[in-house]
Every structure is written in structure tokens, then in C-alpha cells.
Design an enzyme around this catalytic site. Structure first.
Site, PDB file in Angstrom:
ATOM      1  N   CYS A  83      21.683 -14.034  18.116  1.00 35.29           N
ATOM      2  CA  CYS A  83      22.747 -13.496  17.479  1.00 35.29           C
ATOM      3  C   CYS A  83      23.072 -12.602  18.528  1.00 35.29           C
ATOM      4  O   CYS A  83      24.162 -11.986  18.751  1.00 35.29           O
ATOM      5  CB  CYS A  83      22.739 -12.668  16.276  1.00 35.29           C
ATOM      6  SG  CYS A  83      22.505 -14.051  14.898  1.00 35.29           S
ATOM      7  N   CYS A 208      26.281  -9.928   2.982  1.00 36.39           N
ATOM      8  CA  CYS A 208      25.949 -11.027   3.954  1.00 36.39           C
ATOM      9  C   CYS A 208      27.217 -11.241   4.921  1.00 36.39           C
ATOM     10  O   CYS A 208      28.400 -11.135   4.474  1.00 36.39           O
ATOM     11  CB  CYS A 208      25.521 -12.351   3.612  1.00 36.39           C
ATOM     12  SG  CYS A 208      24.215 -12.383   2.385  1.00 36.39           S
ATOM     13  N   SER A 209      26.933 -11.182   6.287  1.00 37.55           N
ATOM     14  CA  SER A 209      28.070 -11.575   7.084  1.00 37.55           C
ATOM     15  C   SER A 209      28.645 -13.053   7.166  1.00 37.55           C
ATOM     16  O   SER A 209      27.960 -13.899   6.361  1.00 37.55           O
ATOM     17  CB  SER A 209      27.830 -11.151   8.568  1.00 37.55           C
ATOM     18  OG  SER A 209      26.473 -12.217   9.160  1.00 37.55           O
ATOM     19  N   LYS A 328      30.591  -8.128   8.805  1.00 38.13           N
ATOM     20  CA  LYS A 328      30.734  -8.418   7.692  1.00 38.13           C
ATOM     21  C   LYS A 328      32.116  -8.678   7.466  1.00 38.13           C
ATOM     22  O   LYS A 328      32.248  -9.763   6.382  1.00 38.13           O
ATOM     23  CB  LYS A 328      30.527  -6.971   6.802  1.00 38.13           C
ATOM     24  CG  LYS A 328      30.594  -6.877   5.408  1.00 38.13           C
ATOM     25  CD  LYS A 328      29.431  -7.789   4.636  1.00 38.13           C
ATOM     26  CE  LYS A 328      29.851  -8.257   3.361  1.00 38.13           C
ATOM     27  NZ  LYS A 328      30.902  -9.174   3.415  1.00 38.13           N
ATOM     28  N   HIS A 332      31.316 -13.248  12.318  1.00 37.34           N
ATOM     29  CA  HIS A 332      30.209 -13.417  13.041  1.00 37.34           C
ATOM     30  C   HIS A 332      30.051 -14.870  13.662  1.00 37.34           C
ATOM     31  O   HIS A 332      29.120 -15.610  13.373  1.00 37.34           O
ATOM     32  CB  HIS A 332      29.097 -12.932  12.095  1.00 37.34           C
ATOM     33  CG  HIS A 332      27.565 -12.777  12.851  1.00 37.34           C
ATOM     34  ND1 HIS A 332      27.575 -12.743  14.274  1.00 37.34           N
ATOM     35  CD2 HIS A 332      26.436 -13.081  12.546  1.00 37.34           C
ATOM     36  CE1 HIS A 332      26.219 -12.620  14.636  1.00 37.34           C
ATOM     37  NE2 HIS A 332      25.765 -12.990  13.769  1.00 37.34           N
TER      38      HIS A 332
END
Length: 386
Positions: A83, A208-209, A328, A332
């Protein structure tokens, strides 16, 4: 020194009809136009792209040549570091400029994810874990392990995680490029429900994103080129720290890799937390943002929740965190995230963040993290000319 002199950023979200190449071209053209750099003057291209099997484009770097025919024969390289692939591209381009191998670099980050079922995205991202011990674990399950360890040591922090989610959703309302424009109250985020199911206890969906498509781009230049540019954001410090890959070799309550990255960046930049005006950090899960507060030194271990309760990390607080909405709510798209963070902080320190703008911001920080606190990149950005 190396400077950011222009940037581009697509909207993040479910971008149907746009593939990897379309997103690269859109963000790259915008960045070059913003910098006032002719495509043919670019010395090298660096692209952050995780992929992990999410798209068949396993060799995308030269897609950037589609930005303009004048870019034909320009060296182009893809970077992957989970990431943090976007920041890996930023750092590689910076290093080439510092080494005298380039004067003008185009850095791109891109990911295409939303065309896949969530389980397939989770499986692809799971490749960034230590396969000997962690194969088959989704990243929600990985960070649920951090959350359980943290809760066991410091007590139940469900409400603190909910406050982080609510903060970042509220911040995203001011970001037209964000994937989600929907405020979520703390009570909703703190409560398991049909609309907010448990994903991996104690993490709910609101922790969670997002699964996202998108791209971002920056133009980096050497000192002598920056002097002629209408804007220049100096990379005052840029530090990378990698920790052990196996979670079994690390203290899951400590985030020691991120902590070391912050320490080195503050030392290299000659700054302290009190000097910073804004920060974009890697809130892939709400527990990550909470632990990042402590890793950077804003709070003592186990005390990060107090920064939420006293407003320190909120808009206009001591150090506003993720004014863009963060991973968030901004989204992402994995390979794009690190580059996006550099764009958003550059906009803040040059006073061009529009409704997201923090008054008086001139010094900001980016923290982008790959895997479970494994690849850690911290950049200090300073407005030299806006």
C-alpha cells in the site's frame, strides 16, 4: 533538494469505463499542465502500482507515454511496495534527481479495484502479508489482530475508532475528489448493525478503508529547475523504514516501524511535531490511525483516544489529521494512495486546498504505510513558493 512543482488527481471511487491507462493519462496530463512542464522535457517516469492480480496489466509503466507522443523513449519504471507503492515511486524519483540522473520526474500512482468482488480484492491485497504464517488472512483480519492486542493492553477503544471514522467522513465532505460524501455519526460507527456489520472483530465496516479506483501524479524537479517555477514545495525530509514482514516478530501494540520512520524524518527535517500544521496518514483501518498518533509522538502509548476527545487531530486542532477524508472516506486505490497524500499536503502548504484548507498551513507531513506496518514512508513537505 527536490521540489514538487505540479500535481494532478482524478476523482477516487468506482470509475466505470476508465482503465489503468485512462487514469494514468488523466492524472499525468493534469500534473504536467499544472507544473507548466512540456511532456518532452520529462527525464523519467516512476509509477506506483500494486496490482496483486487485480488487473491483467502487469507491465503498466509505459502506459504513461500515452500522455503525449513527445514522451516516447522516456525511461519509465513501475514500483511496488504494497500500500506504499505510491510513496516508493516518489522516493525513487527523488533519489534519481538527487543522484543527478534526472532534473524533471513525473511520478504516478494508480490502481483499478472496483470491478472485482470484494473477496477477490481482499485475496489480492492478502498477497502483501507473510505467506509462511499469514496466508489466507485478509487485511481486515490482520488489523483486527492489532486492534485486539491494543484493546487487551489498553482497554476497549471502540468509541475512539468510531470517532476517527466519523472525523474522516466529515472531512471528506469538503473534498470533491473523495469517494464518499456521507457523514457518519460516532454512534453509528461504534455500533454493530445490519448497515455496519462486523468484518473482523472488533473492526466493523465503518473501521475499514474503501475499495477504490483512481490515480494521482506529481512533478518533481531539481533545485535549479524549481527556481523558475510559479510554485515549489520542498521535500524537507523523506525517510523510509522497513520492519520485519512476519507479524509474529513484532509487538502488535507498538507500531515500531512507523515510530522509527517518524523519528528519522523529524531528525532529517530538523522539525518537531509542534512545527507541523497538517498531516495525511495511512488510515487503512481506524486502529491504524489511532496507533499512528502514538507512533508519531502526539500521545503516549494507549493514550491516543484523548487526541480525539480534546480535538487535537480535528480540523483547526493542534495537528489536523486527514483533512482530505483519508483512506477511510477519500478512498484507497492502493498504488495511488502515497502519491495522493503528497498532492493533498502540497495543496495544503501552498494554500490551494480550497474547502479543505487549514489556515496558515505551510509545513505538512505525509505518512504512507505498506502492509502491516512493514514499509513505512514519512515525508515532510514545506512550501517554498506558492
Amino acid at each position: 533538494m527536490v521540489h514538487i512543482v505540479g500535481w494532478g488527481h482524478t476523482k477516487f471511487g468506482k470509475l466505470e469505463g476508465q482503465g489503468v491507462e485512462d487514469l494514468v493519462v488523466e492524472a499525468g496530463r493534469e500534473a504536467l499542465a499544472h507544473a507548466g512542464i512540456a511532456p518532452g522535457d520529462v527525464d523519467g517516469i516512476w509509477m506506483g502500482h500494486f496490482n496483486g492480480g487485480m488487473v491483467p496489466d502487469g507491465f503498466p509503466a509505459s502506459m504513461a507515454l500515452s500522455i503525449d507522443p513527445a514522451m516516447r523513449f522516456t525511461p519509465a519504471t513501475r514500483l511496488e511496495n504494497a500500500c506504499a507503492s505510491g510513496s516508493a515511486a516518489v522516493f525513487a524519483a527523488r533519489n534519481a534527481i538527487l543522484a543527478g540522473e534526472a532534473k524533471i520526474a513525473l511520478v504516478l500512482g494508480v490502481e483499478k479495484m472496483t470491478h472485482l468482488p470484494t473477496r477477490d480484492v481482499a485475496a489480492a491485497l492478502g498477497h502483501a502479508a507473510y505467506q509462511k504464517e499469514e496466508a489466507g488472512l485478509s487485511f481486515p483480519a490482520v488489523f483486527a489482530g492489532f486492534a485486539r492486542a491494543y484493546f487487551d493492553k489498553y482497554g476497549d477503544k471502540t468509541e475512539a475508532l468510531a470517532m476517527i471514522a466519523a472525523k474522516n467522513h466529515a472531512n471528506a465532505m469538503a473534498n470533491p475528489l473523495a469517494q464518499l460524501h456521507k457523514e457518519l455519526p460516532v454512534e453509528f460507527c461504534a455500533t454493530e448493525s445490519e448497515r455496519n456489520p462486523m468484518i473482523a472483530a472488533p473492526l466493523k465496516m465503518s473501521d475499514c478503508s474503501l475499495v477504490s479506483d483512481g490515480a494521482a501524479a506529481i512533478v518533481l524537479v531539481a533545485d535549479d529547475v524549481a527556481k523558475a517555477m510559479p510554485r515549489a514545495v520542498r521535500l524537507r525530509a523523506a525517510e523510509q523504514v522497513n520492519d520485519f514482514l512476519p507479524m509474529s516478530r513484532r509487538d502488535l501494540t507498538a507500531f515500531e516501524g512507523p515510530r522509527e520512520a517518524f523519528r528519522r524524518a523529524f531528525l532529517a527535517g530538523g522539525v518537531t511535531l509542534d512545527d507541523l500544521h497538517v498531516a495525511e496518514v495511512h488510515d487503512c483501518f481506524t486502529i491504524a490511525e489511532l496507533m499512528i498518533y502514538e507512533a508519531m509522538g502526539l500521545a503516549a502509548p494507549g493514550q491516543g483516544e484523548h487526541l480525539l476527545r480534546d480535538g487535537a487531530v480535528m480540523r483547526n486542532g493542534r495537528l489536523p489529521v486527514n483533512l482530505s477524508g483519508g483512506l477511510k472516506a477519500k478512498g484507497h486505490p492502493v498504488g495511488a494512495t502515497g502519491v495522493s497524500m503528497h498532492v493533498l499536503v502540497s495543496r495544503q502548504v501552498t494554500g490551494t486546498a480550497e474547502d479543505m484548507q487549514q489556515d496558515g498551513a505551510s509545513l505538512g507531513m505525509v505518512f504512507n504505510m505498506g502492509g502491516s506496518g512493514v514499509a513505512n514512508y514519512c515525508t515532510i513537505l514545506e512550501a517554498e513558493r506558492a
